[in-house]
Motif scaffolding. Structure first.
Motif, PDB file in Angstrom:
ATOM      1  N   GLU A   1      20.376  -2.605 -39.015  1.00  0.00           N
ATOM      2  CA  GLU A   1      21.682  -3.209 -39.308  1.00  0.00           C
ATOM      3  C   GLU A   1      22.674  -3.065 -38.162  1.00  0.00           C
ATOM      4  OE1 GLU A   1      23.019  -1.710 -43.053  1.00  0.00           O
ATOM      5  OE2 GLU A   1      21.521  -2.875 -44.172  1.00  0.00           O
ATOM      6  N   GLN A   2      22.465  -2.045 -37.322  1.00  0.00           N
ATOM      7  CA  GLN A   2      23.393  -1.838 -36.226  1.00  0.00           C
ATOM      8  C   GLN A   2      23.068  -2.692 -35.010  1.00  0.00           C
ATOM      9  OE1 GLN A   2      23.452   2.397 -35.657  1.00  0.00           O
ATOM     10  NE2 GLN A   2      24.233   2.647 -37.740  1.00  0.00           N
ATOM     11  N   ASN A   3      21.874  -3.299 -35.021  1.00  0.00           N
ATOM     12  CA  ASN A   3      21.565  -4.220 -33.930  1.00  0.00           C
ATOM     13  C   ASN A   3      22.605  -5.327 -33.945  1.00  0.00           C
ATOM     14  OD1 ASN A   3      20.122  -7.093 -33.481  1.00  0.00           O
ATOM     15  ND2 ASN A   3      19.409  -5.601 -31.967  1.00  0.00           N
ATOM     16  N   GLU A   4      23.138  -5.641 -32.762  1.00  0.00           N
ATOM     17  CA  GLU A   4      24.247  -6.595 -32.652  1.00  0.00           C
ATOM     18  C   GLU A   4      23.929  -7.948 -33.290  1.00  0.00           C
ATOM     19  OE1 GLU A   4      25.635  -6.547 -28.569  1.00  0.00           O
ATOM     20  OE2 GLU A   4      26.433  -8.571 -28.878  1.00  0.00           O
ATOM     21  N   ASN A   5      22.725  -8.464 -32.992  1.00  0.00           N
ATOM     22  CA  ASN A   5      22.354  -9.785 -33.508  1.00  0.00           C
ATOM     23  C   ASN A   5      22.181  -9.768 -35.016  1.00  0.00           C
ATOM     24  OD1 ASN A   5      22.359 -10.530 -30.873  1.00  0.00           O
ATOM     25  ND2 ASN A   5      20.155 -10.799 -30.683  1.00  0.00           N
ATOM     26  N   ILE A   6      21.569  -8.698 -35.534  1.00  0.00           N
ATOM     27  CA  ILE A   6      21.351  -8.597 -36.974  1.00  0.00           C
ATOM     28  C   ILE A   6      22.692  -8.445 -37.686  1.00  0.00           C
ATOM     29  CG2 ILE A   6      20.341  -7.211 -38.822  1.00  0.00           C
ATOM     30  CD1 ILE A   6      18.195  -8.684 -37.385  1.00  0.00           C
ATOM     31  N   ALA A   7      23.554  -7.589 -37.137  1.00  0.00           N
ATOM     32  CA  ALA A   7      24.860  -7.362 -37.756  1.00  0.00           C
ATOM     33  C   ALA A   7      25.632  -8.672 -37.854  1.00  0.00           C
ATOM     34  CB  ALA A   7      25.645  -6.331 -36.957  1.00  0.00           C
TER      35      ALA A   7
END
Lengths: 227, 204
Positions: free
Chosen positions: B187-193
């Protein structure tokens, strides 16, 4: 023989001999060691066994007898799984696909392989619906599911598969794991006269699968079980 | 655009695919059909079902896990050879039952059946899967090997399926610390967030 010719002949034999030795060594290095673990039934394991048989690839056909004892050691507490060179792969379709792609029973590239796996996914979906209908205990629900199966799901998938036939088999004149999977799911359904008439090309494919020498031999020698 | 993804207007069995697209930063046309449009579109799909991925040349690939695997392997979220890729796919295959049961629960209308299904889901299905996944994850923080693969993104989807029916969403992973960490990591991955924030809000 005159010395030069003798030498040439000797060196030809020598190089042939060492070439075949290298080939054997390479073959032994290249061929993975497979152990296929499943119950002593056909069920979800038979597709992989068909793939191994058709590809003429050796493997250990391990059939679990004491599941309670073995379940804790299965990767996800389920069968089948495949042990290959110390690694373990779970899931009947995943395993069948791996063996098929490694041993010439799939496509030429990742797109073709994905397309084939997509067809198998639809076949497996149908198989699930078939069993859900078979094992439904509630009479009303069972009648509803049977109607849906006969009027919608069966004609839809058989129609699509029939349209796909591109030769002796689904993808041309050589079999793939999709033909083997289709045979295992539809062989009984296809014995119906109406099905034979309406989906003749597809039923022809199933006959071709049955007549493959390696498949015939496997069916004859495999352990007998109820399902 | 090279890819078109066809599905209903919901997360369902297409969301793992959308997570992979998001993570890999790959553009695609995100086609969503409402229930009323579906009968008209159904004949266009290879086997009358969705999701389907259409490639640049018009080829249509059905099967949610098949599509996810194809994209995962194409965009560096997989292993180095056929056996490793199959290992990864086997891990995702183990999540399928949870997803199927979650879907069935969502659509079940009979109260008694639903109660029985929910009990099995919470007491057996979720714990037995998450237990095994937690063990896999405990070594290096990822479900497979020591890097993120499409299996980790598929896990995030499995977590969402589990939390949709769980009385206490945030507590589900308390017993599975490695999975708790993995969920945060994804969830903390920029793209996923960004995707989670911007994706359409839907019932399923």
């Amino acid at each position: 023989l005159a010395p030069p010719t003798n030498c040439i002949i000797k060196s030809i034999f020598a190089s042939l001999f060492s070439a075949s030795c290298s080939a054997t060594v390479l073959k032994n290095i290249a061929m993975p060691s497979y152990k296929f673990v499943y119950f002593n039934v056909r069920g979800r394991g038979e597709l992989t066994r068909f793939v191994f048989a058709q590809a003429a690839v050796e493997y250990e056909d391990y059939r679990v007898s004491d599941w309670a004892a073995e379940k804790p050691t299965a990767p996800f507490g389920t069968l089948p799984y495949l042990e290959v060179d110390g690694k373990r792969v779970s899931g009947s379709t995943v395993v069948a696909r791996l063996v098929a792609e490694k041993h010439g029973l799939a496509g030429k590239n990742d797109v073709e392989n994905a397309a084939m796996a997509g067809v198998m996914d639809a076949v497996a979906d149908y198989h699930t619906k078939f069993f859900e209908c078979l094992f439904e205990k509630d009479e009303a629900k069972k009648a509803e599911k049977t109607k849906d199966l006969n009027e919608k799901h069966t004609p839809l998938i058989l129609g699509k598969l029939n349209d796909m036939v591109a030769g002796k088999f689904l993808y041309g004149d050589s079999p793939t794991w999709v033909d083997l999977g289709a045979y295992l799911v539809f062989n009984d359904v296809a014995k119906d006269d109406n099905i034979q008439k309406t989906y003749g090309k597809f039923c022809g494919v199933l006959k071709e699968v049955e007549n493959l020498p390696n498949i015939k031999a496997w069916i004859e020698k495999r352990p007998k079980s109820n399902f | 655009m090279s890819y078109t993804l066809y599905y209903f207007n919901g997360r369902g069995s297409a969301e793992a695919i959308r997570l992979i697209f998001a993570y890999a930063g790959v553009e695609y046309k995100d086609v969503r059909y409402e229930q009323e449009e579906w009968p008209k579109q159904k004949p266009k799909m290879p086997f009358g079902k969705m999701p389907v991925l259409e490639l640049a040349d018009g080829k249509m690939i059905p099967g949610s896990m098949v599509i996810a695997r194809y994209l995962g392997e194409k965009y560096g979220l997989a292993g180095a050879d056929a056996v490793e890729n199959a290992e990864i796919c086997g891990i995702v295959d183990a999540m399928v039952d949870l997803a199927k049961e979650g879907g069935a629960l969502f659509f079940e209308e009979d109260k008694d059946r639903k109660e029985k299904m929910l009990k099995k889901y919470l007491d057996t299905t979720i714990p037995s899967l998450f237990d095994k996944l937690n063990q896999l994850c405990s070594k290096d923080g990822y479900l497979w090997g020591s890097k993120l693969t499409w299996a980790d993104l598929a896990f995030h989807r499995a977590f969402e399926y589990a939390s949709a029916h769980h009385p206490d969403k945030e507590a589900i992973l308390d017993k599975y610390p490695a999975l708790k960490t993995l969920r945060s990591l994804v969830e903390q991955n920029e793209n996923i967030a960004k995707w989670i924030k911007e994706r359409p809000k839907t019932k399923f």
